[in-house]
Structure formats: C-alpha cells, structure tokens
Design a protein around this motif. Structure first.
Motif, short mmCIF file in Angstrom:
data_model
loop_
_atom_site.label_atom_id
_atom_site.label_comp_id
_atom_site.label_asym_id
_atom_site.label_seq_id
_atom_site.Cartn_x
_atom_site.Cartn_y
_atom_site.Cartn_z
N ASN A 77 30.37 33.94 39.96
CA ASN A 77 29.53 34.04 41.15
C ASN A 77 29.81 32.90 42.14
OD1 ASN A 77 27.62 35.29 42.85
ND2 ASN A 77 25.99 33.95 42.11
N ALA A 78 31.08 32.65 42.41
CA ALA A 78 31.43 31.73 43.50
C ALA A 78 31.15 32.42 44.83
CB ALA A 78 32.90 31.35 43.41
N ALA A 79 30.92 31.63 45.86
CA ALA A 79 30.57 32.19 47.16
C ALA A 79 31.76 32.89 47.82
CB ALA A 79 30.02 31.10 48.07
N ALA A 80 32.98 32.44 47.53
CA ALA A 80 34.16 33.01 48.18
C ALA A 80 35.37 32.86 47.27
CB ALA A 80 34.43 32.31 49.52
N ALA A 81 36.34 33.75 47.42
CA ALA A 81 37.55 33.70 46.60
C ALA A 81 38.34 32.43 46.86
CB ALA A 81 38.42 34.92 46.86
N ARG A 82 38.25 31.89 48.07
CA ARG A 82 39.01 30.68 48.41
C ARG A 82 38.50 29.45 47.64
NH1 ARG A 82 35.79 31.63 53.01
NH2 ARG A 82 37.48 32.88 53.89
N GLU A 83 37.34 29.59 47.00
CA GLU A 83 36.82 28.48 46.19
C GLU A 83 37.40 28.46 44.78
OE1 GLU A 83 32.44 27.67 48.12
OE2 GLU A 83 32.58 29.23 46.58
N ILE A 84 38.27 29.41 44.47
CA ILE A 84 38.90 29.52 43.16
C ILE A 84 40.34 29.03 43.24
CG2 ILE A 84 39.56 31.08 41.30
CD1 ILE A 84 36.51 30.75 41.70
N ILE A 85 40.63 27.96 42.50
CA ILE A 85 41.97 27.39 42.44
C ILE A 85 42.53 27.63 41.04
CG2 ILE A 85 43.34 25.27 42.58
CD1 ILE A 85 41.00 24.19 44.36
N PHE A 86 43.72 28.17 40.97
CA PHE A 86 44.36 28.35 39.67
C PHE A 86 45.06 27.06 39.26
CE2 PHE A 86 44.24 32.99 40.78
CZ PHE A 86 43.41 33.36 39.73
N THR A 87 44.83 26.66 38.02
CA THR A 87 45.40 25.44 37.44
C THR A 87 46.06 25.79 36.11
OG1 THR A 87 43.40 24.88 36.20
CG2 THR A 87 43.53 24.09 38.48
#
Length: 411
Positions: free
Chosen positions: A80-90
C-alpha cells in the motif's frame, strides 16, 4: 481457508528426503522455499522474454520493460505505497538499508545528532547506522527490550529526543519473533522531527503490511524471504524524501543527461537503480506476491499463529529446553529460538539434521541481542504457512532423540 495440503504441493522441495528422513524445513527465516509458479515464471522469462529494459526499441525490450514496471506496481499495491515511484528495486534488505544510510544519512546526519535503533536489530539494521554514526561523530543509542524481548516503549520515549534524526527498527525480530510497535515508534520519531526506517525482512511473509498505516518513512525487505528469487529486494521510501536524496550508485539508467563536466540525474525510482537491474528477479518477486495474495495474507498470518501455538508448548514441555523470549506463542511470529541444556547449538542442529529437520544455529546476525540473552548462540526454528504440524512433531521427536543421545553430556 486455503487447502494447506494443496498449497504444500506447490513447493516441490518439500517432497525430498534429507539423510534418509522426511524433510522438515524449519529455516524459513533464513530463506523461504519457492512455489512452482515463481520457478516457472523465471524459466519462461529467460526462455521467451529475455531482453534489457527501458532503452530498447524492439518488441522484446518493450515487453520486458512492461513486465518490470508492472512488478513495481504489484509491490506498490502489496504494501500500500502511495505511488509506484516510491518502490525501488534493490538486491535485498541489506542493500536497501545501506542505501538510506549512504544517501539520506550522509546528507542529514551531523556531529552531535542521534540515531536510535533497538537491541533486537539484525546486523543489516545495526552496522550501517553504527558506521554512519562513527563517520559523522553522531551518537548511536539503543532502545532496550522488555523481559519477554519486546521493544520497551517507555525506554523508547526516553531515547528518542529532539536530537534524534533517524529511528531504525525491525518490524518482526529474526531471533525472538516479536512484532515491534512501528506506528507508535513512528509517531515518537515524527514528534521529534526524525524519520523512521523499518526492516521488514521477517514481516512481509507473515503479516499484512501497510506502509502508510505504519507511517513508515522507509521500509526495506528481501524477495527471497517471501517466496521470491534471491538477489532481489525492495526499498519503499516516501516520495518527498527520495526526491531530496542523492543517488546511491552512478552509471547507466540513473541519468537524464551527461556532459563532460557534470550530469543530471533521472527521476525516482530510476535515480536509485543504476545499471541493468535484476529484471527476472523483479518479475519473479511480483509472481511471489501474487501467490501470497492468492493464499491471502490474513490466512497466512492465522496459519503461522496456529502452527506456533502447536509447537511452542511442546518445546517448553521438554525438560532441558530453554526458550528465549516470551512463552506466549502469539509473541513468536514464525520464529522460536532455544537451547538444549549445555549442548552447543551447532551440535544440536547437526543432530536434528540427521533426523531430517533443517534449523539454523548461531547468533543469527544479531550478536548484541543474543549476548544480551546470556548466550553466544541459539538454535532457531522458523515456520512458514506451508509447514505442517507433522514438521513440528518431527522437530520435537528429534530434540528428544538428541537429548537421549547426549544424555551423558547434558547438564
């Protein structure tokens, strides 16, 4: 409620034997098993869709890019992040936390500032802050634990002050299995002008996670602990914070423009994903998330609780077994650590292995915590929703046989 027998059949690794015995895999806190759908998805990507992302002008590259970015959206909705851009793949939780320490930490920590963590932290959520504090001449403070291994909120209120800039805590402990009061800690941090970083490695495969409800500023986790491939992880960060942070690494993909004497960085999340990403890993992780969602995280949580409620009383009933942390099964989310008399945990784990039981022994990358328990290492059994009561019984019987075998050495 899912048919757990059918669920178990999705994990082919469980059908093998170990040392001639039925395999009871109880090392899920180290890494989870992978369902058939994840393995098949990885295979199909490499067989039919393999191409680099973002820059190609041909159909395969378009498809790979679409799948990769769709994976980001799957993760966004899962936590439930506000936007996909808040997800960083590591690469995993460790890299995610190091990324924050090396960017936000370097940018915001000054001499005399305070970083607050808890005594329950895995080394991945301890050493980056320890080393940042040393570099910046800041103070690292530890929140104490209660007698049952929970974060002491009264102590947290004393440790988190106006000098605190970062609070970093685990969501679920990897040694004792306690659930931290993240929302309350986040409120304390924010009231004092600090941000909160959450290590979610042990939580995402056991509990529903809502980063907005938790009020987390950053939340890091690993794919391999939640049915996904190794080498892929996720760092969630609030958009306003990520936009202010400098890049973690430099190279291709993370730039918008490069000149001889300066460069301009791309927008988030790509600013933090230098080089060719783990495309197959991200797609495999999205498949794992879809599998978890199909089972249902509420059902996963209930199944874990059911298994622990079955196992813990049986462990406690064995004379000579010392349980660390609470004696309440509800305070052991997926994990129980113990020792058997004066036997070395590695000897116990080796003996259990001979009975087909896979557990882990050592300090579990949490030396300060384990030392605070009055020991140097423990045996750790960790459950997942695809385990059976039969796995618990096999562990109990193996401990009893180990105790009988070493009875001359037990004290």
């Amino acid at each position: 409620m899912p048919n757990w027998e059918l669920v178990r059949q999705d994990f082919s690794e469980l059908r093998q034997t170990m040392n001639g015995e039925r395999l009871a895999y109880l090392d899920n806190a180290a890494t989870s098993l992978k369902p058939k759908s994840v393995i098949e998805r990885l295979l199909s990507f490499y067989q039919q869709e393999n191409a680099n992302v973002h820059r190609g002008t041909y159909q395969l590259s378009f498809k790979a890019t679409e799948e990769y970015e769709d994976a980001r959206k799957v993760i966004q909705h899962f936590i439930n992040a506000a936007a996909a851009r808040e997800i960083i793949f590591t690469r995993g939780t460790t890299e995610g936390i190091n990324l924050i320490a090396s960017t936000y930490g370097e940018q915001n920590i000054e001499p005399g500032d305070e970083i607050v963590i808890s005594l329950a932290e895995h080394h991945s959520n301890l050493i980056p802050w320890q080393q940042l504090a040393l570099r910046k001449k800041a103070t690292l403070k530890y929140i104490n634990l209660t007698s049952t291994g929970e974060i002491d909120l009264a102590d947290a209120k004393q440790k988190i002050t106006a000098k605190t800039k970062i609070v970093a805590v685990t969501h679920v402990g990897n040694v004792l299995g306690n659930v931290s009061p993240i929302r309350k800690l986040a409120e304390l941090a924010h009231q004092n002008g600090a941000i909160i970083v959450v290590d979610g490695a042990q939580a995402v495969c056991h509990l529903p996670v809502d980063v907005q409800e938790l009020a987390a500023d950053f939340y890091a986790f690993s794919g391999h602990k939640m049915l996904g491939p190794t080498g892929i992880g996720v760092l969630y960060g609030k958009q306003k914070l990520l936009e202010q942070m400098p890049p973690y690494q430099f190279g291709g993909e993370m730039i918008e423009d490069v000149q001889l004497d300066n460069s301009k960085w791309d927008q988030i999340p790509h600013k933090f994903e230098a080089g060719t990403p783990n495309i197959a890993g991200a797609i495999g992780l999205a498949t794992a998330v879809k599998y978890l969602e199909q089972v249902g995280m509420a059902q996963v949580k209930a199944r874990d609780a059911e298994l622990m409620a079955y196992l813990l009383p049986k462990l406690m009933a064995i004379p000579g077994v010392k349980i660390y942390g609470s004696q309440n099964p509800q305070q052991h989310v997926g994990v129980v650590s113990f020792n058997l008399g004066t036997l070395h945990p590695h000897d116990v784990a080796t003996a259990l292995d001979m009975e087909g039981v896979a557990v882990r022994a050592g300090h579990h990358c949490a030396e300060p915590l384990v030392h605070s328990l009055g020991t140097n290492s423990t045996v750790r059994a960790s459950l997942a929703f695809y385990n059976y009561q039969a796995d618990c019984d096999q562990l109990i019987n193996a401990i009893k046989e180990t105790k009988e075998f070493f009875k001359g050495e037990l004290r």
